[in-house]
Scaffold this motif. Structure first.
Motif, short mmCIF file in Angstrom:
data_model
loop_
_atom_site.label_atom_id
_atom_site.label_comp_id
_atom_site.label_asym_id
_atom_site.label_seq_id
_atom_site.Cartn_x
_atom_site.Cartn_y
_atom_site.Cartn_z
N PRO A 49 0.81 -1.23 0.00
CA PRO A 49 0.00 0.00 0.00
C PRO A 49 0.84 1.27 0.00
N ASP A 50 1.63 1.42 -1.05
CA ASP A 50 2.49 2.59 -1.24
C ASP A 50 1.70 3.61 -2.06
N LEU A 51 1.17 4.62 -1.40
CA LEU A 51 0.29 5.55 -2.08
C LEU A 51 1.00 6.35 -3.15
N VAL A 52 2.29 6.57 -2.98
CA VAL A 52 3.06 7.31 -3.99
C VAL A 52 3.15 6.50 -5.28
N VAL A 53 3.48 5.22 -5.15
CA VAL A 53 3.56 4.35 -6.33
C VAL A 53 2.20 4.19 -6.98
N HIS A 54 1.16 4.02 -6.16
CA HIS A 54 -0.18 3.88 -6.71
C HIS A 54 -0.54 5.09 -7.59
N ARG A 55 -0.27 6.26 -7.06
CA ARG A 55 -0.64 7.47 -7.80
C ARG A 55 0.19 7.62 -9.07
N ALA A 56 1.47 7.28 -9.00
CA ALA A 56 2.32 7.37 -10.18
C ALA A 56 1.85 6.40 -11.27
N ALA A 57 1.50 5.18 -10.87
CA ALA A 57 1.04 4.18 -11.84
C ALA A 57 -0.28 4.59 -12.47
N ALA A 58 -1.20 5.07 -11.64
CA ALA A 58 -2.49 5.53 -12.17
C ALA A 58 -2.29 6.75 -13.07
N GLY A 59 -1.40 7.65 -12.67
CA GLY A 59 -1.13 8.83 -13.46
C GLY A 59 -0.53 8.50 -14.82
N ALA A 60 0.19 7.38 -14.89
CA ALA A 60 0.75 6.94 -16.17
C ALA A 60 -0.33 6.41 -17.10
#
Length: 333
Positions: free
Chosen positions: A208-219
């Protein structure tokens, strides 16, 4: 046959084991699960009982489910020949997978056998049929490693990218313990030029790494949060927070939910959470935190887009039929 516009161009369809359907007909979807699965890494826990698979589908249907995406890839006991009958009898739409998992799930001779034309195998299973006589697959499953990508993962993903370009199919990626998401996107979408919206990153609930989640979704990738935690419960109670953060940042349309039943003990018919848990418990818990409308979007509109493809009508160059029984028998693929 894939629907077409008046100008002859294919329009997006979800490829189920009973044929192509309009995306809006998919319904409430378990975006990552397994009816059949076999691996030397899970001795004695094989999902190989068709009766138990039928019971799981029945329980899922009774809980309000309409579709299951089976992510079991080549050589891991898909039992593809059983899938059309199970879909008809249960009324649940089933999407099968082609693809290849991590090398540890296969005997060396199996990997050697498929290496000559792995992309061709994937394309044939997507466009002709699994094992030459089975239903067509509707997605490609590949896998990364723990915080990295080894040679096998890179080779498999390159083949998946080639098959994706030939067919339009979505690529679902097993992330080991939820790690390596950005490495996968760098390879698939950066080096191999796969459109980000054709990539589905699995198991992100396990990290549950929110930074990675947001980066992946943003991609532009889809993010699959699939199954209750088996090792501990920290990731379970952090899931509503992670989904709320993504939705709040404008990425509610990137989120998928699944069950990921991988062992016999985990089936509901054997006392585990199984497929119905996604709707009978998990959905209700998320609705309390996020609201019913948002969770319904995760289960319906999002998978309808993620798994739909404007299926190409022509086979992979040089591949007009599956590699055949020498690669994998239809009853066990």
């Amino acid at each position: 046959m894939t629907p077409a516009t008046a100008h002859g161009a294919a329009v997006p369809a979800v490829r189920t084991v009973l044929g192509d359907i309009a995306p809006e007909d998919l319904g409430v979807c378990n975006a990552h699960d397994h009816l059949f699965l076999r691996s030397p890494r899970l001795p004695g826990q094989e999902l190989d009982d068709a009766g138990a698979a039928a019971a799981e589908l029945g329980a899922f249907r009774a809980a309000g489910g309409a579709a299951v995406i089976q992510w079991t890839p080549y050589g891991m006991g898909r039992v593809a020949a059983e899938l059309p009958g199970l879909a008809r009898e249960s009324g649940v739409r089933i999407v099968a997978a082609t693809g290849l998992h991590q090398a540890v799930h296969y005997a060396p001779e199996v990997l050697e056998r498929v290496r000559a034309d792995l992309a061709g195998l994937f394309v044939a299973e997507l466009t002709v049929g699994i094992g030459g006589t089975g239903p067509r697959a509707g997605m490609i499953k590949v896998a990364g490693g723990f915080h990295g990508l080894d040679r096998h993962a890179r080779y498999t993903m390159a083949a998946a990218a080639e098959a994706q370009r030939a067919t339009g199919a979505a690529i679902g990626v097993h992330l080991e313990l939820g790690t390596g998401a950005l490495d996968v996107l760098d390879l698939l979408c950066g080096e191999l030029a796969v459109p980000p919206d054709r990539v589905i990153l699995g198991h992100l609930n396990r990290a549950p790494d929110l930074v990675v989640h947001r980066a992946a979704a943003g991609a532009g990738a889809y993010l699959a949060f699939d199954g209750p935690s088996r090792a501990h419960h920290a990731t379970d109670w952090r899931l509503p927070e992670a989904l709320a953060a993504l939705a709040g940042a404008g990425f509610a349309d990137r989120i998928l939910l699944g069950g990921d039943t991988t062992t016999a003990d985990a089936r509901s018919v054997n006392g585990g959470p199984g497929m119905p848990h996604l709707l009978s418990r998990h959905r209700k818990r998320l609705e309390l935190a996020l609201g019913a409308d948002l969770v319904t979007q995760f289960l319906t509109a999002n998978p309808a887009r993620a798994f739909a493809a404007p299926w190409a009508r022509t086979p992979h160059a040089g591949q007009t039929s599956p590699p055949g029984r020498a690669t994998d028998a239809p009853a066990t693929t």
